[in-house]
Design an enzyme around this catalytic site. Structure first.
Site, PDB file in Angstrom:
ATOM      1  N   ASN A  41       0.997  -1.293   0.208  1.00  0.00           N
ATOM      2  CA  ASN A  41       0.000  -0.020   0.176  1.00  0.00           C
ATOM      3  C   ASN A  41       0.930   1.026   0.088  1.00  0.00           C
ATOM      4  O   ASN A  41       0.209   2.437   0.157  1.00  0.00           O
ATOM      5  CB  ASN A  41      -1.163   0.185   1.030  1.00  0.00           C
ATOM      6  CG  ASN A  41      -2.274  -1.028   1.275  1.00  0.00           C
ATOM      7  OD1 ASN A  41      -1.898  -1.120   0.030  1.00  0.00           O
ATOM      8  ND2 ASN A  41      -2.781  -1.266   1.609  1.00  0.00           N
ATOM      9  N   CYS A  84     -15.875  -3.638  -5.475  1.00  0.00           N
ATOM     10  CA  CYS A  84     -15.207  -4.800  -5.459  1.00  0.00           C
ATOM     11  C   CYS A  84     -15.348  -5.756  -4.322  1.00  0.00           C
ATOM     12  O   CYS A  84     -16.532  -5.922  -3.630  1.00  0.00           O
ATOM     13  CB  CYS A  84     -13.383  -4.363  -5.508  1.00  0.00           C
ATOM     14  SG  CYS A  84     -13.365  -4.024  -4.292  1.00  0.00           S
TER      15      CYS A  84
HETATM   16  C1  UD1 Z   1      -6.301   1.687   0.562  1.00  0.00           C
HETATM   17  C2  UD1 Z   1      -5.995   0.086   0.978  1.00  0.00           C
HETATM   18  C3  UD1 Z   1      -7.025  -0.822   1.885  1.00  0.00           C
HETATM   19  C4  UD1 Z   1      -6.637  -0.096   2.791  1.00  0.00           C
HETATM   20  C5  UD1 Z   1      -7.965   1.027   3.421  1.00  0.00           C
HETATM   21  C6  UD1 Z   1      -7.905   0.975   4.498  1.00  0.00           C
HETATM   22  C7  UD1 Z   1      -4.345   1.227  -1.025  1.00  0.00           C
HETATM   23  C8  UD1 Z   1      -3.727   0.416  -2.134  1.00  0.00           C
HETATM   24  N1  UD1 Z   1      -5.368   0.334  -0.197  1.00  0.00           N
HETATM   25  O1  UD1 Z   1      -7.826   1.725   0.510  1.00  0.00           O
HETATM   26  O2  UD1 Z   1      -5.905  -1.797   1.580  1.00  0.00           O
HETATM   27  O3  UD1 Z   1      -8.322  -1.309   3.437  1.00  0.00           O
HETATM   28  O4  UD1 Z   1      -7.020   1.774   2.364  1.00  0.00           O
HETATM   29  O5  UD1 Z   1      -7.334   0.799   5.304  1.00  0.00           O
HETATM   30  O6  UD1 Z   1      -3.782   1.741  -0.373  1.00  0.00           O
HETATM   31  N2  UD1 Z   1     -14.271   5.498   0.501  1.00  0.00           N
HETATM   32  C9  UD1 Z   1     -15.895   6.398   0.186  1.00  0.00           C
HETATM   33  N3  UD1 Z   1     -15.954   7.291  -0.867  1.00  0.00           N
HETATM   34  C10 UD1 Z   1     -14.345   7.475  -1.031  1.00  0.00           C
HETATM   35  C11 UD1 Z   1     -13.479   7.422  -0.628  1.00  0.00           C
HETATM   36  C12 UD1 Z   1     -13.204   5.709  -0.078  1.00  0.00           C
HETATM   37  O7  UD1 Z   1     -16.945   6.253   0.350  1.00  0.00           O
HETATM   38  O8  UD1 Z   1     -14.511   8.221  -3.097  1.00  0.00           O
HETATM   39  C13 UD1 Z   1     -14.953   4.949   2.092  1.00  0.00           C
HETATM   40  C14 UD1 Z   1     -15.205   3.207   1.304  1.00  0.00           C
HETATM   41  O9  UD1 Z   1     -15.584   2.708   0.508  1.00  0.00           O
HETATM   42  C15 UD1 Z   1     -14.318   2.766   2.528  1.00  0.00           C
HETATM   43  C16 UD1 Z   1     -13.479   3.569   3.445  1.00  0.00           C
HETATM   44  O10 UD1 Z   1     -14.028   5.092   3.127  1.00  0.00           O
HETATM   45  O11 UD1 Z   1     -15.142   2.084   3.089  1.00  0.00           O
HETATM   46  C17 UD1 Z   1     -12.242   3.722   3.215  1.00  0.00           C
HETATM   47  O12 UD1 Z   1     -11.333   3.988   2.521  1.00  0.00           O
HETATM   48  P1  UD1 Z   1      -9.944   4.807   1.617  1.00  0.00           P
HETATM   49  O13 UD1 Z   1      -9.553   4.574   2.886  1.00  0.00           O
HETATM   50  O14 UD1 Z   1     -10.336   5.134   0.668  1.00  0.00           O
HETATM   51  O15 UD1 Z   1      -9.241   2.839   1.312  1.00  0.00           O
HETATM   52  P2  UD1 Z   1      -8.775   2.825  -0.254  1.00  0.00           P
HETATM   53  O16 UD1 Z   1      -7.566   3.969   0.088  1.00  0.00           O
HETATM   54  O17 UD1 Z   1      -9.896   1.805  -1.442  1.00  0.00           O
END
Ligand code: UD1
Length: 422
Positions: free
Chosen positions: A23, A116
């Site tokens: 990550n 996903c």
């Molecule tokens: C990253 C990590 C993943 C980890 C996650 C949380 C990478 C490549 N992946 O994923 O392994 O599990 O952080 O620690 O670094 N959300 C929204 N809207 C958005 C963005 C996010 O609603 O625009 C929600 C997502 O659906 C989820 C939560 O916020 O429920 C956390 O997501 P996020 O922190 O963005 O995770 P990722 O960056 O996708």
């Protein structure tokens, strides 16, 4: 198709060296686009997600050269701002290519990443933050067309500390005029690593890991060399495997502060842990105690990426545990598979109640996502008899030849190629 065949019941013991963090390296590889120069990335793990990122970088014209001690990414020759749909589908996290491509080309076209295995994963926070910086985003027929004649620094308050959105904004803001302040950013160690890579390239970013990140845009960047931080989730996964088999281990190349919640929960379950500069040493008891409650939270809370492994540990612990997943909606898919091995678990929405049993028994199970898949391997290592874990392509996304790494500490595990009858 490939699968793991595991003969359970062997105590894992020895030393284990952590690789670079998945990550951390993925956003850093995306960030190389910002610089328009060569970057040498050291401790780059050999994962299928990293291979997918190389494929995307090559597709848009970048040069990727692997060397013994790292990989050199030359983003000077970039000649496209379009990421083909099939490559976006391969790796959902490619969404954070948006920020660096806009910073470098003023444009980015990519397909909407969609949901996903672990949840819906909307990108509304990414999009609204990028719009604030001056990006026009048109969404049509599943595609996102992003354009920006100029990016202008501003104050961006994230509704939720999304890891990917924080990274996207940091990367886009490197090319913005003036200052960008991100309020309520994600504080994960991987965000700090992205800041330190970008600063090595000449960026001016402060505050990663705190309540506010300040980015002062720059007109040009230069070449750099960066060593990726060790993978705290790989570390936690190995500790969970060792704890489940009642073994002992020394993790090398570890940063214990990054793993503090995982270590604290392992201590609560009865493991003896010593930590120091660059290492974690753990001795597991014959049988773990159930921890009463565990709730996933953004960093520095308990990581969602360790929830599946921890739930698996609790299946054989003494007592009952209540595990709540607050970050992703569909992160209990491994539960059904664990129950085939004799685990007693009840799921109600985002909470799982796990009643520890005396033993698990080997079974044929299917990996449905990365960390859930790794958890089935952990269960197989502790179970009586033979376990087959199918669909291990998910596990290869985040662990470099998991079976070889586990064999070095005493596991009986083989990778097998199966031939699909269809
Ligand atoms: C990253 C990590 C993943 C980890 C996650 C949380 C990478 C490549 N992946 O994923 O392994 O599990 O952080 O620690 O670094 N959300 C929204 N809207 C958005 C963005 C996010 O609603 O625009 C929600 C997502 O659906 C989820 C939560 O916020 O429920 C956390 O997501 P996020 O922190 O963005 O995770 P990722 O960056 O996708």
């Amino acid at each position: 198709m490939e699968q793991f065949r595991i003969c359970g019941g062997k105590k894992l013991t020895g030393e284990y060296e952590l690789t670079g963090a998945k990550n951390a390296v993925l956003p850093i590889l995306a960030a190389t686009i910002v610089t328009g120069h060569e970057s040498k990335i050291k401790s780059c793990p050999n994962l299928s997600d990293v291979q997918s990122m190389f494929t995307i970088l090559k597709e848009i014209g970048c040069k990727v050269t692997k060397e013994e001690d790292g990989v050199i990414i030359d983003t000077k020759p970039i000649n496209s701002y379009v990421i083909p749909e099939h490559l976006m589908r391969e790796m959902r996290s490619s969404v954070f290519l948006m920020g660096p491509m806009i910073a470098r080309c003023g444009k980015a076209t990519l397909s909407y990443p969609g949901g996903c295995e672990i949840g819906l994963r909307p990108i509304d926070i990414h999009l609204s933050a990028l719009r604030k910086l001056g990006v026009t985003i048109k969404e049509s027929h599943g595609f996102l067309e992003c354009t920006a004649d100029r990016l202008v620094g501003c104050k961006i308050h994230l509704d939720f500390p999304s890891v990917g959105a924080t990274e996207n904004v940091m990367m886009a803001a490197t090319a913005a005029e003036g200052e960008t302040r991100i309020i309520n950013p994600a504080k994960e160690p991987e965000i700090i690593d992205l800041q330190s890579y970008l600063n090595t390239c000449g960026a001016d970013i402060k505050g990663a890991g705190t309540e506010e990140i300040l980015i002062r845009g720059k007109k040009s960047y230069h070449q750099a060399e960066h060593n990726v931080i060790p993978d705290r989730i790989e570390g936690g996964t190995i500790l969970a495997a060792v704890a489940m088999t009642g073994g002992d281990i020394v993790l090398r190349n570890a940063i214990p502060e990054h793993m503090s919640m995982t270590l604290s929960k392992l201590r609560e379950a009865g493991c003896k842990i010593r930590e120091g500069n660059g290492f974690v040493e753990m001795i597991a008891p014959e049988r773990l105690n159930a921890i009463e409650t565990l709730k996933t939270q953004p960093y520095p809370g308990f990581p969602t990426d360790m929830q599946s492994q921890y739930l698996t540990l609790m299946t054989m612990a003494r007592g009952t545990s209540i595990i709540t997943e607050t970050i992703f909606e569909s992160r209990f898919k491994h539960v059904e598979e664990l129950m085939k091995m004799g685990a007693r678990i009840k799921v109600d929405g985002r909470t799982a109640v796990v009643k520890g049993v005396d033993k698990l028994t080997g079974a044929r199970v299917v990996s449905k996502d990365l960390r859930g898949g790794a958890s089935l391997v952990i269960a197989g290592l502790a179970a009586e008899g033979e376990t087959i874990v199918e669909n291990i392509c998910h596990i290869d996304r985040g662990y470099d030849r998991f079976e070889l790494a586990l064999r070095k500490i005493g596991a009986d595990i083989e990778r097998e190629v199966t031939h699909d009858k269809n």
